[in-house]
Design an enzyme around this catalytic site. Structure first.
Site, mmCIF file in Angstrom:
data_model
loop_
_atom_site.group_PDB
_atom_site.id
_atom_site.type_symbol
_atom_site.label_atom_id
_atom_site.label_comp_id
_atom_site.label_asym_id
_atom_site.label_seq_id
_atom_site.Cartn_x
_atom_site.Cartn_y
_atom_site.Cartn_z
ATOM 1 C CE LYS A 141 39.019 39.057 44.696
ATOM 2 N NZ LYS A 141 37.954 38.205 44.204
ATOM 3 N NE ARG A 143 30.452 51.496 16.972
ATOM 4 C CZ ARG A 143 31.360 51.628 16.027
ATOM 5 N NH1 ARG A 143 32.628 51.412 16.310
ATOM 6 N NH2 ARG A 143 31.019 51.966 14.814
ATOM 7 C CD GLU A 178 42.653 33.314 38.134
ATOM 8 O OE1 GLU A 178 41.478 33.588 37.873
ATOM 9 O OE2 GLU A 178 43.615 33.787 37.532
ATOM 10 C CG ASP A 237 45.340 38.832 33.664
ATOM 11 O OD1 ASP A 237 44.558 39.751 33.353
ATOM 12 O OD2 ASP A 237 44.962 37.743 34.131
ATOM 13 C CG HIS A 249 44.328 41.426 40.707
ATOM 14 N ND1 HIS A 249 43.666 42.617 40.642
ATOM 15 C CD2 HIS A 249 43.825 40.669 39.696
ATOM 16 C CE1 HIS A 249 42.788 42.580 39.644
ATOM 17 N NE2 HIS A 249 42.872 41.417 39.050
ATOM 18 C CE LYS A 271 44.178 33.671 33.932
ATOM 19 N NZ LYS A 271 43.192 34.179 34.875
ATOM 20 C CG HIS A 301 38.199 42.484 40.833
ATOM 21 N ND1 HIS A 301 39.113 42.236 39.844
ATOM 22 C CD2 HIS A 301 37.894 41.271 41.359
ATOM 23 C CE1 HIS A 301 39.337 40.938 39.768
ATOM 24 N NE2 HIS A 301 38.619 40.323 40.676
HETATM 25 C C1 BG6 Z 1 41.167 39.575 36.534
HETATM 26 C C2 BG6 Z 1 42.115 38.892 35.598
HETATM 27 O O1 BG6 Z 1 41.596 40.879 36.795
HETATM 28 O O2 BG6 Z 1 41.091 38.851 37.748
HETATM 29 C C3 BG6 Z 1 41.664 37.467 35.335
HETATM 30 O O3 BG6 Z 1 42.171 39.608 34.373
HETATM 31 C C4 BG6 Z 1 41.477 36.733 36.638
HETATM 32 O O4 BG6 Z 1 42.587 36.787 34.517
HETATM 33 C C5 BG6 Z 1 40.604 37.532 37.602
HETATM 34 O O5 BG6 Z 1 40.888 35.482 36.358
HETATM 35 C C6 BG6 Z 1 40.595 36.878 38.979
HETATM 36 O O6 BG6 Z 1 39.644 37.498 39.782
HETATM 37 P P1 BG6 Z 1 38.922 36.709 40.956
HETATM 38 O O7 BG6 Z 1 38.111 37.743 41.639
HETATM 39 O O8 BG6 Z 1 38.121 35.621 40.302
HETATM 40 O O9 BG6 Z 1 40.010 36.146 41.818
#
Ligand code: BG6
Length: 491
Positions: free
Chosen positions: A185, A51, A219, A238, A243, A338, A181
């Protein structure tokens, strides 16, 4: 080892939300790295759309600044950067209105009619529908068009269905690339290579030989910077629903007949559909608190999200069962959180003891153990029982057969393509194997929703755990009840 960058045809990539955090932190750096590896065809174009009214030069400057900051000044070669920026253009565009669409149409019309055209929706899900509609109004999608959408793909089953319906109204499933994502990996893909490229493991990969499997994504960072989103979502939505669920699928699925998108995704879907509901007493939720005598600051979840009554979990662990022939009787323990003691994503496959020990009680209990480290220090370790060398009788010890990819495969293995780099190039190639299909996402929500509804109905409050620890003590109790223990969380 010789890494090969497989060339792709020239493409036009339009990033909606190009000045947003995801585009600047993940998408554009991934494209830059790919460019530096020599993986960009000449004539490729990246068109940022957002935007903000920006001149093209100002957009390029924002990208350059961010790349230098995030990748480090010394990793960004100025001449590479200059050439990369020349691929970038910018359109100020309103997803809900008319601003910018004529300009975007003009830019795209210069390219050959059959050139791959990727529209990356790096925006909130409420913009998916309006963007898809406008793309069609302006006649922009053609036969080689792909759209990329990010997680969170919905907040629950009904919102995910709604999003799928919206996208299906404008695009075929074969054009929709839902990113998780984790699937990009390096070691996650290696998991498939190890399972299906070796004779050694597959015969043992079942409940007859595997005692249990642990999947840990720990994490060390907290939720600072994403407070609002995270407090609405929590660890289950999340991380777990996507994942960890994907990791579980890859570990547990049957061998697909071939490595092709639908064959792989069909098998993953069967795993999700075979998951039993999680019993409440097999589930632990936690929330991080500042360690005693430390300031609250960002070590404390409620303080960070500025919601003193928040009952959102920053940690979740549970025991899951897959009701099929291969896995009946083998529990899967999953945990993610986390502000834990280290950043460490590991899958541990714990095999059963040998049925009879010929060495007697004194030799102790020994079982094989396969450890798949996703990050950091990607690698795979198989522990094997041997005789402790030297005199003193038959004493047994476990030794690791260690395959650290960086050591075994040379320096290039220590710099594998970033997940986004690989995934974006797969979009350009038109390969959906590492993307989630609509029915997979819905099945994952269909399994997750009742778990969340269950704790909401019970009014569960997450157990506090101190930042920097391994999580709430109740997660250890969950294991101890089964006479097992979590493997350590180590960097
Ligand atoms: C994201 C989450 O999809 O993946 C985050 O929303 C998380 O909360 C992240 O920190 C972790 O990804 P990676 O690649 O750092 O393990």
């Amino acid at each position: 080892m010789v890494a090969r960058v497989i060339p792709v045809d020239p493409f036009d990539l339009v990033i909606f939300g190009a000045t947003g955090d995801l585009a600047l932190r993940k998408i554009l750096p991934a494209l830059f790295k790919r460019f530096c590896r020599g993986g960009f065809p000449s004539g490729a174009r990246i068109i940022g759309a957002a935007r903000s009214e920006l001149e093209e030069g100002a957009f390029q400057e924002i990208v350059a600044k961010r790349l230098r900051e995030d990748l480090g000044e010394q990793s960004v070669d100025p001449s590479n950067l200059k050439r990369f920026l020349s691929f970038l253009s910018y359109v100020a565009l309103d997803g809900y209105g008319d601003l910018g669409w004529a300009q975007l149409t003009g830019l795209l019309s210069i390219s050959a009619k059959d050139r791959v055209r990727v529209f990356y929706f790096s925006v909130g899900p409420k913009l998916f529908g309006p963007l898809a509609e406008r793309l069609h109004q302006h006649g922009l999608p053609h036969g080689e068009t792909r759209i990329v959408v990010e997680k969170p793909f919905g907040h629950d089953l009904s919102s995910a269905k709604e999003l799928n319906r919206t996208l299906a109204g404008h695009f075929d499933e074969g054009q929709i690339y839902r990113i998780d994502h984790y699937l990009g990996k390096e070691t996650v893909q290696n998991l498939m290579a190890v399972r299906f490229g070796n004779m050694l493991f597959e015969p043992l990969w079942n409940s007859q030989y595997v005692d249990h499997i642990q999947i840990t994504v720990a994490e060390s960072l907290g939720v600072a910077g994403r407070e609002e989103y995270y407090d609405r979502s929590g660890a289950m939505r999340d991380m777990m629903q996507n994942h960890l669920m994907q990791l579980l699928c890859l570990i547990a699925m049957e061998p697909p007949a071939k490595f092709d998108p639908d064959a792989v995704r069909d098998e993953k879907l069967k795993v999700i559909r075979a998951l039993d509901p999680v019993e409440p007493y097999h589930l632990v939720r936690g929330q991080y608190v500042a360690p005693a005598n430390s300031p609250l600051d960002d070590q404390d979840y409620r303080n960070t999200v500025q919601n003193p009554r928040s009952t959102t979990e920053s940690y979740v662990a549970f025991k899951a069962h897959i009701s099929n022939w291969r896995w009946a009787g083998t529990p899967f323990y999953l945990r993610t959180g986390k502000r834990l003691k280290a950043r460490s994503s590991v899958i541990n496959v714990l095999f059963k003891d040998a049925p009879h020990s010929i060495f007697g009680e004194a030799a102790g209990r020994h079982a094989n153990h396969l450890k798949i480290r996703l990050q950091p220090n990607e690698g795979i370790t198989l522990s094997v029982t041997i005789k402790e060398p030297g005199p003193g009788g038959m004493r047994l010890i476990d030794v690791p057969l260690d395959m650290s990819f960086a050591e075994a495969l040379g320096p290039e293995a220590s710099d594998p393509p970033d997940a986004y780099e690989r995934l974006i190039m797969d979009v350009v190639r038109g390969n959906q194997t590492l993307f989630m299909r609509g029915d997979e996402v819905e099945a994952a929500w269909a399994w997750t929703d009742p778990i969340i509804a269950g704790w909401e109905a019970r009014g569960d409050v997450p157990k506090p755990y101190e930042s920097g620890t391994a999580g709430p003590g109740d997660a250890d109790v969950l294991m101890r009840r089964d006479r097992r223990e979590w493997r350590g969380i180590n960097p």
